[in-house]
Design a protein around this motif. Sequence first.
Motif, mmCIF file in Angstrom:
data_model
loop_
_atom_site.group_PDB
_atom_site.id
_atom_site.type_symbol
_atom_site.label_atom_id
_atom_site.label_comp_id
_atom_site.label_asym_id
_atom_site.label_seq_id
_atom_site.Cartn_x
_atom_site.Cartn_y
_atom_site.Cartn_z
ATOM 1 N N UNK A 122 -6.056 42.432 -28.312
ATOM 2 C CA UNK A 122 -6.287 42.037 -26.880
ATOM 3 C C UNK A 122 -6.948 40.882 -26.685
ATOM 4 N N UNK A 123 -7.451 40.083 -27.197
ATOM 5 C CA UNK A 123 -8.009 38.761 -27.096
ATOM 6 C C UNK A 123 -6.890 38.045 -27.112
ATOM 7 N N UNK A 124 -5.917 37.839 -28.152
ATOM 8 C CA UNK A 124 -4.753 37.209 -28.232
ATOM 9 C C UNK A 124 -3.761 37.630 -26.965
ATOM 10 N N UNK A 125 -3.579 38.464 -26.461
ATOM 11 C CA UNK A 125 -2.924 38.849 -25.335
ATOM 12 C C UNK A 125 -3.371 38.341 -24.168
ATOM 13 N N UNK A 126 -4.663 38.636 -23.930
ATOM 14 C CA UNK A 126 -5.450 38.221 -22.777
ATOM 15 C C UNK A 126 -5.194 36.670 -22.650
ATOM 16 N N UNK A 154 -0.445 31.863 -18.064
ATOM 17 C CA UNK A 154 0.522 31.738 -17.065
ATOM 18 C C UNK A 154 0.025 30.879 -15.799
ATOM 19 N N UNK A 155 1.010 29.910 -15.595
ATOM 20 C CA UNK A 155 0.440 29.020 -14.382
ATOM 21 C C UNK A 155 -0.160 29.575 -13.097
ATOM 22 N N UNK A 156 -1.223 29.078 -12.713
ATOM 23 C CA UNK A 156 -1.583 30.019 -11.361
ATOM 24 C C UNK A 156 -0.672 29.659 -10.145
ATOM 25 N N UNK A 194 5.717 36.530 -19.580
ATOM 26 C CA UNK A 194 5.431 35.264 -20.069
ATOM 27 C C UNK A 194 4.264 35.089 -20.980
ATOM 28 N N UNK A 195 3.283 36.097 -20.761
ATOM 29 C CA UNK A 195 1.956 36.181 -21.515
ATOM 30 C C UNK A 195 1.896 36.418 -22.957
ATOM 31 N N UNK A 196 3.179 37.581 -23.069
ATOM 32 C CA UNK A 196 3.520 38.192 -24.375
ATOM 33 C C UNK A 196 4.158 37.061 -25.372
ATOM 34 N N UNK A 197 5.217 36.342 -24.477
ATOM 35 C CA UNK A 197 5.949 35.428 -25.229
ATOM 36 C C UNK A 197 5.182 34.350 -25.795
#
Length: 217
Positions: free
Chosen positions: A103-107, A113-115, A139-142
Amino acid sequence: MTFLTDWQSFFPQLLDGLKTSARLSAGALALGMPLGLLLALGSASRILPVRYTVIALVEIGRGTPALVMLQIVYFGLPAQGLSLTAFISATLALALTTGAYASEIIRGGLQSVPQGQLEASGALGMSRMATLRFIVIPQGLRVAIPSLLGLAILIFQATSLAYTIAVPELLQAAYSVGSTTFKYLSVLSLAGLMYLAITIPASWLTGRVERRLARHV
């Protein structure tokens, strides 16, 4: 030559243990990674009770050693009326540990991801759920993939802790052979080599994936 002879004799039994370790780590990852994603999303929830509850669960999961988690699930849940096999108990315990760390890695990946992309999705009229589904999560998972692969290697190594609740994984198989032959050095050396046969190629693959993804950052 003595080691080689011993290894040839011990290998079939240890191979069965390695297969059990692989199934155990696969089950823990299959349950833990989706759990990690849910916890990562929950920790960013706008509903404060949900956010704080999820954060507390993650901190408890990360702060509790995997060995302690194994004991809690294996001995604690049956005391509450849930009858679980040692293998299922180990899978659930390692899945909880996986979920907390993932969860911390994925968070971190989601927050990378750019605002500007989030603002653009809002300008296009996309809902929050659509933004998460089509922009933030992919994008976050990548970004998180290399670290998640590293976590997967650690969870595979952590399956060795399951010997404490009699799961017939690799280390348990090695102890079983050692207790009957008293050749602990030979059998534990072989067990170590079998762990390395999995973790070294996996580490190489993780580095390769990280370098490949870095080209597009």
